[in-house]
Scaffold this motif. Sequence first.
Motif, PDB file in Angstrom:
ATOM      1  N   LYS A 115     -15.323   7.429   9.863  1.00 54.10           N
ATOM      2  CA  LYS A 115     -14.880   6.263   9.101  1.00 54.10           C
ATOM      3  C   LYS A 115     -13.799   6.644   8.096  1.00 54.10           C
ATOM      4  N   THR A 116     -14.056   7.719   7.364  1.00 49.63           N
ATOM      5  CA  THR A 116     -13.156   8.079   6.263  1.00 49.63           C
ATOM      6  C   THR A 116     -11.881   8.747   6.743  1.00 49.63           C
ATOM      7  N   SER A 117     -11.967   9.538   7.820  1.00 51.21           N
ATOM      8  CA  SER A 117     -10.793  10.301   8.251  1.00 51.21           C
ATOM      9  C   SER A 117      -9.980   9.599   9.326  1.00 51.21           C
ATOM     10  N   ARG A 118     -10.637   8.779  10.182  1.00 46.04           N
ATOM     11  CA  ARG A 118      -9.910   8.186  11.301  1.00 46.04           C
ATOM     12  C   ARG A 118     -10.035   6.666  11.355  1.00 46.04           C
ATOM     13  N   SER A 119     -10.665   6.060  10.352  1.00 44.85           N
ATOM     14  CA  SER A 119     -10.834   4.593  10.290  1.00 44.85           C
ATOM     15  C   SER A 119     -11.531   4.039  11.526  1.00 44.85           C
ATOM     16  N   VAL A 120     -12.452   4.810  12.069  1.00 41.58           N
ATOM     17  CA  VAL A 120     -13.189   4.368  13.252  1.00 41.58           C
ATOM     18  C   VAL A 120     -14.271   3.386  12.827  1.00 41.58           C
ATOM     19  N   ASN A 121     -14.405   2.280  13.560  1.00 43.46           N
ATOM     20  CA  ASN A 121     -15.479   1.324  13.346  1.00 43.46           C
ATOM     21  C   ASN A 121     -16.725   1.873  14.041  1.00 43.46           C
ATOM     22  N   VAL A 122     -17.639   2.447  13.261  1.00 43.94           N
ATOM     23  CA  VAL A 122     -18.697   3.238  13.877  1.00 43.94           C
ATOM     24  C   VAL A 122     -19.969   3.150  13.054  1.00 43.94           C
ATOM     25  N   ASN A 135       3.056   4.640  17.588  1.00 39.28           N
ATOM     26  CA  ASN A 135       3.094   4.077  16.245  1.00 39.28           C
ATOM     27  C   ASN A 135       2.243   2.809  16.192  1.00 39.28           C
ATOM     28  N   ILE A 136       2.160   2.212  15.019  1.00 41.83           N
ATOM     29  CA  ILE A 136       1.287   1.055  14.837  1.00 41.83           C
ATOM     30  C   ILE A 136       1.693  -0.095  15.758  1.00 41.83           C
ATOM     31  N   SER A 137       3.001  -0.343  15.867  1.00 44.94           N
ATOM     32  CA  SER A 137       3.477  -1.435  16.719  1.00 44.94           C
ATOM     33  C   SER A 137       3.072  -1.212  18.179  1.00 44.94           C
ATOM     34  N   GLN A 138       3.256   0.004  18.669  1.00 46.53           N
ATOM     35  CA  GLN A 138       2.879   0.310  20.038  1.00 46.53           C
ATOM     36  C   GLN A 138       1.368   0.209  20.238  1.00 46.53           C
ATOM     37  N   ARG A 139       0.620   0.615  19.248  1.00 50.66           N
ATOM     38  CA  ARG A 139      -0.841   0.556  19.350  1.00 50.66           C
ATOM     39  C   ARG A 139      -1.329  -0.885  19.450  1.00 50.66           C
ATOM     40  N   ILE A 140      -0.763  -1.750  18.644  1.00 51.01           N
ATOM     41  CA  ILE A 140      -1.165  -3.162  18.697  1.00 51.01           C
ATOM     42  C   ILE A 140      -0.776  -3.767  20.042  1.00 51.01           C
ATOM     43  N   GLN A 141       0.403  -3.413  20.543  1.00 51.77           N
ATOM     44  CA  GLN A 141       0.838  -3.921  21.841  1.00 51.77           C
ATOM     45  C   GLN A 141      -0.105  -3.462  22.955  1.00 51.77           C
ATOM     46  N   LEU A 142      -0.527  -2.210  22.895  1.00 49.55           N
ATOM     47  CA  LEU A 142      -1.462  -1.685  23.884  1.00 49.55           C
ATOM     48  C   LEU A 142      -2.805  -2.399  23.791  1.00 49.55           C
ATOM     49  N   LEU A 143      -3.294  -2.618  22.583  1.00 49.88           N
ATOM     50  CA  LEU A 143      -4.569  -3.299  22.397  1.00 49.88           C
ATOM     51  C   LEU A 143      -4.517  -4.730  22.931  1.00 49.88           C
ATOM     52  N   SER A 172      -6.767  -6.184  25.969  1.00 50.28           N
ATOM     53  CA  SER A 172      -7.635  -7.325  25.709  1.00 50.28           C
ATOM     54  C   SER A 172      -7.354  -8.468  26.681  1.00 50.28           C
ATOM     55  N   LEU A 173      -6.084  -8.735  26.926  1.00 47.50           N
ATOM     56  CA  LEU A 173      -5.691  -9.829  27.814  1.00 47.50           C
ATOM     57  C   LEU A 173      -6.178  -9.601  29.243  1.00 47.50           C
ATOM     58  N   HIS A 174      -6.134  -8.340  29.703  1.00 48.36           N
ATOM     59  CA  HIS A 174      -6.485  -8.041  31.097  1.00 48.36           C
ATOM     60  C   HIS A 174      -7.887  -7.436  31.244  1.00 48.36           C
ATOM     61  N   ASN A 175      -8.651  -7.436  30.159  1.00 54.72           N
ATOM     62  CA  ASN A 175     -10.026  -6.915  30.192  1.00 54.72           C
ATOM     63  C   ASN A 175     -10.067  -5.477  30.713  1.00 54.72           C
ATOM     64  N   ILE A 176      -9.242  -4.630  30.138  1.00 52.23           N
ATOM     65  CA  ILE A 176      -9.131  -3.228  30.554  1.00 52.23           C
ATOM     66  C   ILE A 176      -9.758  -2.332  29.487  1.00 52.23           C
ATOM     67  N   THR A 177     -10.587  -1.423  29.923  1.00 54.70           N
ATOM     68  CA  THR A 177     -11.229  -0.486  29.004  1.00 54.70           C
ATOM     69  C   THR A 177     -10.232   0.596  28.585  1.00 54.70           C
ATOM     70  N   ILE A 178     -10.188   0.877  27.297  1.00 54.43           N
ATOM     71  CA  ILE A 178      -9.357   1.960  26.774  1.00 54.43           C
ATOM     72  C   ILE A 178     -10.234   3.170  26.508  1.00 54.43           C
ATOM     73  N   ILE A 179      -9.876   4.293  27.115  1.00 55.36           N
ATOM     74  CA  ILE A 179     -10.545   5.564  26.845  1.00 55.36           C
ATOM     75  C   ILE A 179      -9.635   6.322  25.892  1.00 55.36           C
ATOM     76  N   GLU A 180     -10.000   6.345  24.625  1.00 58.20           N
ATOM     77  CA  GLU A 180      -9.154   6.952  23.588  1.00 58.20           C
ATOM     78  C   GLU A 180      -9.630   8.373  23.302  1.00 58.20           C
ATOM     79  N   ASP A 181      -8.837   9.333  23.724  1.00 55.78           N
ATOM     80  CA  ASP A 181      -9.092  10.743  23.428  1.00 55.78           C
ATOM     81  C   ASP A 181      -8.266  11.089  22.193  1.00 55.78           C
ATOM     82  N   LEU A 223      -8.205   0.332  14.652  1.00 55.91           N
ATOM     83  CA  LEU A 223      -7.152  -0.672  14.521  1.00 55.91           C
ATOM     84  C   LEU A 223      -7.549  -1.971  15.209  1.00 55.91           C
ATOM     85  N   ALA A 224      -8.220  -1.859  16.345  1.00 55.59           N
ATOM     86  CA  ALA A 224      -8.692  -3.061  17.045  1.00 55.59           C
ATOM     87  C   ALA A 224      -9.648  -3.854  16.163  1.00 55.59           C
ATOM     88  N   TYR A 225     -10.519  -3.153  15.461  1.00 57.80           N
ATOM     89  CA  TYR A 225     -11.468  -3.825  14.571  1.00 57.80           C
ATOM     90  C   TYR A 225     -10.745  -4.471  13.394  1.00 57.80           C
TER      91      TYR A 225
END
Length: 486
Positions: free
Chosen positions: A168-175, A264-272, A276-285, A304-306
């Motif tokens: 949570k503190t280092s990577r802003s993960v919703n966890v 970057n943030i813009s690319q990340r939001i575009q990917l998300l 979301s639109l195509h119901n595709i699972t993201i595997i984030e390593d 960021l999705a959260y």
Amino acid sequence: MDGSSLKIDIGDLTLSAQQSSRQTALFIAIRDKITLGYWETNSKLPSTRQLSQALSVSRNTVIAAYEQLVAEGYIQSKASSGYYISARLPEHYLTTAHNQHALAPTSLQPQVNNTNNAFAPGVPDLAHFPSKKWRRLYQQQFDRKSFLGCNDLQGDINFRQVLSHYLKTSRSVNVSAERIIVTSGAQQALMMTIMATTQPNDTVLVENPGYTQMRKALSLCNVNIAPLPVTPFTGINMEQLAQTKAKAIYITPSNQYPLGTTLNISQRIQLLEWASLHNITIIEDDYDSEFQYAHRPYPSLQGLAYQTGIKVNIIYIGTFSKIMCNSIRLGYMVVPNPLVSRYLEIKDALSGETQIQLQLAMTEFIQAGDLLRHIRKMRRLYQTKYQHMLQSIEKYSYKHWQVISQAAGLHVTVKWQVPVCEKRFAKCTLQQGIIIRPLNYYEQPDTKRNWHGIVLGFGNTHLDDIPTLISKLYAIFISLLNEQIQ
């Protein structure tokens, strides 16, 4: 192997009922164990009393069989010590090709481990690993008797709570601790994710070039791989995403391996939004997210999705192998609540629980603030090494080499246009004890590229050795280039 200090276990020694007497049957059974190489020279045989009790024969029968074996040279008697396999077997039994093969020397020569040599990718600085502190923490866990039996398949709850706070503190993960599953490294997490989220013949988008182990795991599960081209400096082309119908996408957004680009943030939001639109699972390593040298780390895709309210299925994967050392096989994944039970079913079938002593030691390491101190220390060291890599490449090879990876992680990726084969270059440097990885190692078969490249890992390369090693590499490179020109 020298069997001088080894005692022979009676094991599966049995007596054939086809022999004329039990003494003969015992003689033949022991002789066969010796001549077939199962009982090694100089090893100590069981005592006559032990053998008689185990085989339910009289002690006199065992003594008689042993004496016959001594007489024929298979074993020897040592006063006040017992019976031992002879170092030299009878000449008449070494005449057949079968027995010569069976009795061939089987001693294994120690192999030289060069996988951690200079410039080996993916290896952290082993000299700066906090060995004393980690050894003390790890050994202390074996005194906690309550943990020596079976433990939580999902992972120790205290470790998951501490890990939840760190993410949570280092990577802003919703966890939350309930959504963390502890694994034996990132590779197990990837395999579990493939099994939980895909079916055979599904398609998964994978960065190209990208993490080779992910391709191996997908192939093993009969999942189709759709290569997602990655371009130096710019990364993935977002427009390419819409061209492939995939069930999931595997991506390393913080430090793309091996080209080193960052979304970057813009690319990340575009990917998300696309996922979301195509119901595709993201595997984030979240590979190498701790080691950014040019800017502050971006928040994780999952977090960021959260924050943005984008509804998308994300599996977040991390590991301690690059922060600490490769042999600490301790990783983790954050999965959506509805999938936790499915992941635990898979983990139970694959491997069961993860070693508890590692989890307990890491819990104390994090709670004491040692992990953050170690990360800060290593970030400064790796940044200095990265700068030395750039300076040395600029000094010795600026005419032909260009660094195309960002200021992050434990490696630099280099490209050139002149006709020096990257695979041959790697073979030649290996002969000099230097490991470099040709770029095509990370690519899908038949990938087309009009330039050459290598990956140089500087994590476990001594800082003072970098200029000399780069100079040496470039000398080999020029030698190969001159061969092509002549």
